[in-house]
Design a protein around this motif. Sequence first.
Motif, PDB file in Angstrom:
ATOM      1  N   ALA A  74      13.975  -2.950  -1.007  1.00 50.91           N
ATOM      2  CA  ALA A  74      13.441  -1.912  -0.128  1.00 50.91           C
ATOM      3  C   ALA A  74      12.017  -1.529  -0.534  1.00 50.91           C
ATOM      4  O   ALA A  74      11.152  -1.321   0.326  1.00 50.91           O
ATOM      5  CB  ALA A  74      14.356  -0.688  -0.155  1.00 50.91           C
ATOM      6  N   SER A  75      11.762  -1.444  -1.830  1.00 50.69           N
ATOM      7  CA  SER A  75      10.411  -1.094  -2.289  1.00 50.69           C
ATOM      8  C   SER A  75       9.404  -2.170  -1.895  1.00 50.69           C
ATOM      9  O   SER A  75       8.323  -1.863  -1.372  1.00 50.69           O
ATOM     10  CB  SER A  75      10.416  -0.905  -3.811  1.00 50.69           C
ATOM     11  N   CYS A  76       9.753  -3.430  -2.111  1.00 51.24           N
ATOM     12  CA  CYS A  76       8.837  -4.521  -1.782  1.00 51.24           C
ATOM     13  C   CYS A  76       8.686  -4.679  -0.272  1.00 51.24           C
ATOM     14  O   CYS A  76       7.572  -4.905   0.241  1.00 51.24           O
ATOM     15  CB  CYS A  76       9.334  -5.829  -2.392  1.00 51.24           C
ATOM     16  N   GLY A  77       9.791  -4.563   0.470  1.00 46.95           N
ATOM     17  CA  GLY A  77       9.705  -4.664   1.919  1.00 46.95           C
ATOM     18  C   GLY A  77       8.875  -3.547   2.523  1.00 46.95           C
ATOM     19  O   GLY A  77       8.076  -3.772   3.443  1.00 46.95           O
ATOM     20  N   GLY A  78       9.054  -2.331   2.003  1.00 45.78           N
ATOM     21  CA  GLY A  78       8.239  -1.217   2.487  1.00 45.78           C
ATOM     22  C   GLY A  78       6.764  -1.404   2.177  1.00 45.78           C
ATOM     23  O   GLY A  78       5.894  -1.085   3.004  1.00 45.78           O
ATOM     24  N   LEU A  79       6.462  -1.928   1.001  1.00 43.58           N
ATOM     25  CA  LEU A  79       5.068  -2.157   0.628  1.00 43.58           C
ATOM     26  C   LEU A  79       4.408  -3.175   1.555  1.00 43.58           C
ATOM     27  O   LEU A  79       3.278  -2.981   2.007  1.00 43.58           O
ATOM     28  CB  LEU A  79       4.996  -2.635  -0.818  1.00 43.58           C
ATOM     29  N   LEU A  80       5.118  -4.253   1.874  1.00 44.10           N
ATOM     30  CA  LEU A  80       4.556  -5.264   2.760  1.00 44.10           C
ATOM     31  C   LEU A  80       4.453  -4.754   4.195  1.00 44.10           C
ATOM     32  O   LEU A  80       3.483  -5.060   4.907  1.00 44.10           O
ATOM     33  CB  LEU A  80       5.408  -6.526   2.707  1.00 44.10           C
ATOM     34  N   GLY A  81       5.435  -3.985   4.637  1.00 45.98           N
ATOM     35  CA  GLY A  81       5.342  -3.409   5.974  1.00 45.98           C
ATOM     36  C   GLY A  81       4.163  -2.464   6.104  1.00 45.98           C
ATOM     37  O   GLY A  81       3.424  -2.502   7.107  1.00 45.98           O
ATOM     38  N   SER A  82       3.960  -1.623   5.102  1.00 43.91           N
ATOM     39  CA  SER A  82       2.807  -0.721   5.120  1.00 43.91           C
ATOM     40  C   SER A  82       1.496  -1.492   5.051  1.00 43.91           C
ATOM     41  O   SER A  82       0.504  -1.108   5.680  1.00 43.91           O
ATOM     42  CB  SER A  82       2.885   0.271   3.962  1.00 43.91           C
ATOM     43  N   ALA A  83       1.484  -2.582   4.278  1.00 43.42           N
ATOM     44  CA  ALA A  83       0.265  -3.389   4.187  1.00 43.42           C
ATOM     45  C   ALA A  83      -0.101  -3.978   5.545  1.00 43.42           C
ATOM     46  O   ALA A  83      -1.280  -4.043   5.907  1.00 43.42           O
ATOM     47  CB  ALA A  83       0.456  -4.498   3.156  1.00 43.42           C
ATOM     48  N   MET A  84       0.884  -4.409   6.314  1.00 45.23           N
ATOM     49  CA  MET A  84       0.619  -4.920   7.649  1.00 45.23           C
ATOM     50  C   MET A  84       0.030  -3.838   8.546  1.00 45.23           C
ATOM     51  O   MET A  84      -0.959  -4.058   9.256  1.00 45.23           O
ATOM     52  CB  MET A  84       1.909  -5.469   8.255  1.00 45.23           C
ATOM     53  N   VAL A  85       0.633  -2.651   8.519  1.00 47.51           N
ATOM     54  CA  VAL A  85       0.166  -1.555   9.366  1.00 47.51           C
ATOM     55  C   VAL A  85      -1.235  -1.113   8.959  1.00 47.51           C
ATOM     56  O   VAL A  85      -2.115  -0.910   9.799  1.00 47.51           O
ATOM     57  CB  VAL A  85       1.161  -0.374   9.297  1.00 47.51           C
ATOM     58  N   VAL A  86      -1.441  -0.963   7.654  1.00 45.93           N
ATOM     59  CA  VAL A  86      -2.752  -0.525   7.162  1.00 45.93           C
ATOM     60  C   VAL A  86      -3.820  -1.560   7.496  1.00 45.93           C
ATOM     61  O   VAL A  86      -4.936  -1.213   7.905  1.00 45.93           O
ATOM     62  CB  VAL A  86      -2.688  -0.260   5.647  1.00 45.93           C
TER      63      VAL A  86
END
Length: 204
Positions: A74-86
């Motif tokens: 969840a931590s890694c998936g959230g980080l990558l999802g936020s990176a896409m949005v940012v």
Amino acid sequence: MQPHRQSQRPSHPLLPGHFQQLLGVLVGAGLAYGVTRHLAALPSTFLTALLLAGGSILSGRHLTPWRWWAVLGASCGGLLGSAMVVGQKIQSTHPHEGLQLRLGILACLMLAGAIGGGSLSRDVNHPDRRPPKDTLRSASALCTGIFAVVVTLTFLHSGLDPARTVSSRLSTSLTILVLALTGPGWLVHLLGSSWWGKGGGRER
């Protein structure tokens, strides 16, 4: 009459340990990536910061392997999802606009990194604490794997050029986000290690 004896058979898990860990990673990473990928930049980053801070605290607690891998996923998936949005948000805005948004994003991640660094230093001698190098190694490998899956799926869906764009955007965003996390985290960890070390010495 002899008393009735119930045969006690050892209970076997429905799935082997490795499959449980894999399922935990897939569920945690998929849910976190799906949610953070479809939020606005600041809420997405804030949710990721909560996941990272919570994951760093839980890493010092006794968790079953599949739950630990679900938290890490969840931590890694959230980080990558936020990176896409940012990455999309930064590309679509003018360089002189959105300064407050960028500051807010960095502030959320710096706070999460500081909480993580403090947790690592506070629980460094905890018997159930996983060594920080093992946690970071697992997180790095998992992030790399999810990164490759996202780029590959983009290639299958849209072709080579969109996949190249996603790879470049995601790589740039991750560099910024990871630096915002690790910088304060490492500093707080160093300061906290010396503080807790002195405290432990006084208790002895």
